[in-house]
Write an enzyme that holds these catalytic residues in place. Sequence first.
Site, short mmCIF file in Angstrom:
data_model
loop_
_atom_site.label_atom_id
_atom_site.label_comp_id
_atom_site.label_asym_id
_atom_site.label_seq_id
_atom_site.Cartn_x
_atom_site.Cartn_y
_atom_site.Cartn_z
N GLU A 91 0.83 -1.20 0.00
CA GLU A 91 0.00 0.00 0.00
C GLU A 91 0.87 1.26 0.00
O GLU A 91 1.99 1.26 0.54
CB GLU A 91 -0.89 0.00 1.24
N CYS A 104 3.58 8.45 0.61
CA CYS A 104 4.28 7.55 1.51
C CYS A 104 4.38 6.20 0.82
O CYS A 104 3.36 5.59 0.51
CB CYS A 104 3.48 7.46 2.82
N CYS A 111 6.98 -7.15 6.73
CA CYS A 111 8.22 -6.70 7.37
C CYS A 111 8.59 -7.70 8.45
O CYS A 111 7.73 -8.26 9.12
CB CYS A 111 8.00 -5.32 8.01
N CYS A 115 7.97 -4.73 15.17
CA CYS A 115 7.77 -3.67 16.16
C CYS A 115 6.38 -3.87 16.78
O CYS A 115 5.42 -4.16 16.05
CB CYS A 115 7.87 -2.29 15.52
N CYS A 118 3.01 -2.06 15.34
CA CYS A 118 2.84 -1.90 13.89
C CYS A 118 2.11 -3.08 13.27
O CYS A 118 2.48 -4.24 13.49
CB CYS A 118 4.21 -1.72 13.26
N GLY A 156 7.31 -2.05 5.46
CA GLY A 156 8.67 -2.55 5.33
C GLY A 156 9.72 -1.63 5.93
O GLY A 156 9.43 -0.47 6.25
N GLU A 157 10.91 -2.17 6.10
CA GLU A 157 12.05 -1.41 6.61
C GLU A 157 12.97 -1.13 5.41
O GLU A 157 13.59 -2.06 4.88
CB GLU A 157 12.77 -2.23 7.70
N SER A 188 12.96 6.56 6.06
CA SER A 188 12.80 6.30 7.48
C SER A 188 13.32 4.90 7.82
O SER A 188 13.11 3.95 7.06
CB SER A 188 11.30 6.38 7.82
N LEU A 211 12.72 6.27 16.76
CA LEU A 211 13.41 6.11 18.04
C LEU A 211 12.43 5.59 19.11
O LEU A 211 12.66 4.57 19.73
CB LEU A 211 14.02 7.46 18.47
N HIS A 212 11.39 6.33 19.34
CA HIS A 212 10.27 5.95 20.22
C HIS A 212 10.56 5.89 21.72
O HIS A 212 9.62 5.85 22.52
CB HIS A 212 9.60 4.66 19.75
N HIS A 286 -1.97 5.03 16.80
CA HIS A 286 -3.26 4.55 16.30
C HIS A 286 -3.39 3.11 16.72
O HIS A 286 -2.64 2.26 16.23
CB HIS A 286 -3.32 4.69 14.78
N CYS A 329 -0.04 6.22 10.15
CA CYS A 329 1.21 5.56 10.54
C CYS A 329 0.95 4.26 11.27
O CYS A 329 0.17 4.21 12.21
CB CYS A 329 1.99 6.46 11.47
#
Length: 337
Positions: A91, A104, A111, A115, A118, A156-157, A188, A211-212, A286, A329
């Site tokens: 997407e 985006c 992925c 995380c 996600c 994905g990363e 990112s 980072l988070h 979210h 996100c």
Amino acid sequence: MKQELFGLTLTQLQNIVSELGLPKFTARQISDWLYKKDITSIDEMSNLSKKARQQLNENYIVGLQAPETVQTSKDGTKKYLFNVGELGAIESAYIPETKRKTLCVSSQVGCKMRCLFCMTGRQGLKSSLTAGEIVNQIRSLPEWHQITNIVYMGMGEPFDNLEAVMQSLQILTSDWGMGFSKRKITVSTIGIVPAMKHFLENSECHLAVSLHTPFESERKMLMPVSHVHTIEDIITEIKKHELGRQRRVSFEYIVFDGINDTHKHVNKLAQILNGINCRINLIRFHAIPKTPLKGTNEARLQKFKEALNMKGITTTIRASRGQDIDAACGLLSTKQK
Ligand code: SF4
């Protein structure tokens, strides 16, 4: 099976025309058709000789792929779904604002980084996209001429698919390609250090690091990658690079209630980011199904932002877009409705 031309670099196109015995300038003509104009077939490349088009048609196709579906949010955000072979779908989110129109893009189908917050991470990794499949997400949209900014923040990363991502950036930013400014593209990452180093040395696009939290133990809980690439490794690597005034490093920070939104976090962030010319983007969480995580409330979010600004770190809260169509996100997942 015929090979796709879309997604190839000028050098790769030069090799093809040389193998076919065509004049060298044909490669530049082809790249102009592929990356600047609205064509979908070799026959439409009208300044190529008939013989050149015939030769190309024998073994090659343009290879663009239109999106399968589009969903439109009440805020104008659009979520496009592209099929990528048997392995699934990806997407892309088109986010129009008054002046800026951001796309985006995804870099992988699923992925593997898992995380905690996600949806994409729950799918596991199915495959990595080619450079052509990445750039196709831009070029195949009806709005592609309007896009002003590109962010690699979809599924994905990106640095788990470094080679294809670097090739896609080359196509997007070269004058023989789509001619985007390097200052309008942000990649990112969750901080895969060797790949991030390669990117910082070989690209001039902006970098965003998810980072988070500034604390290692919390980050390991939120992002398993931290067991391999620590916060210290990431920060040390970024500090090694002279980024110049135009190039931006930002830190993405989803704010979770009672987990990473305290004064202790503000102080630690100020300490670890000291000496880096950067900014922090705070992101509202979210909620995804079956997660213990909760987003911080608005009042606390504002306070957290102000506290970081008071420490001298430019901090903004990212507007949530496309939440009603799961385009915000962390929500991209190609789940069946
Ligand atoms: S946040 Fe990014 S790296 Fe982490 S699981 Fe989701 S897509 Fe992968």
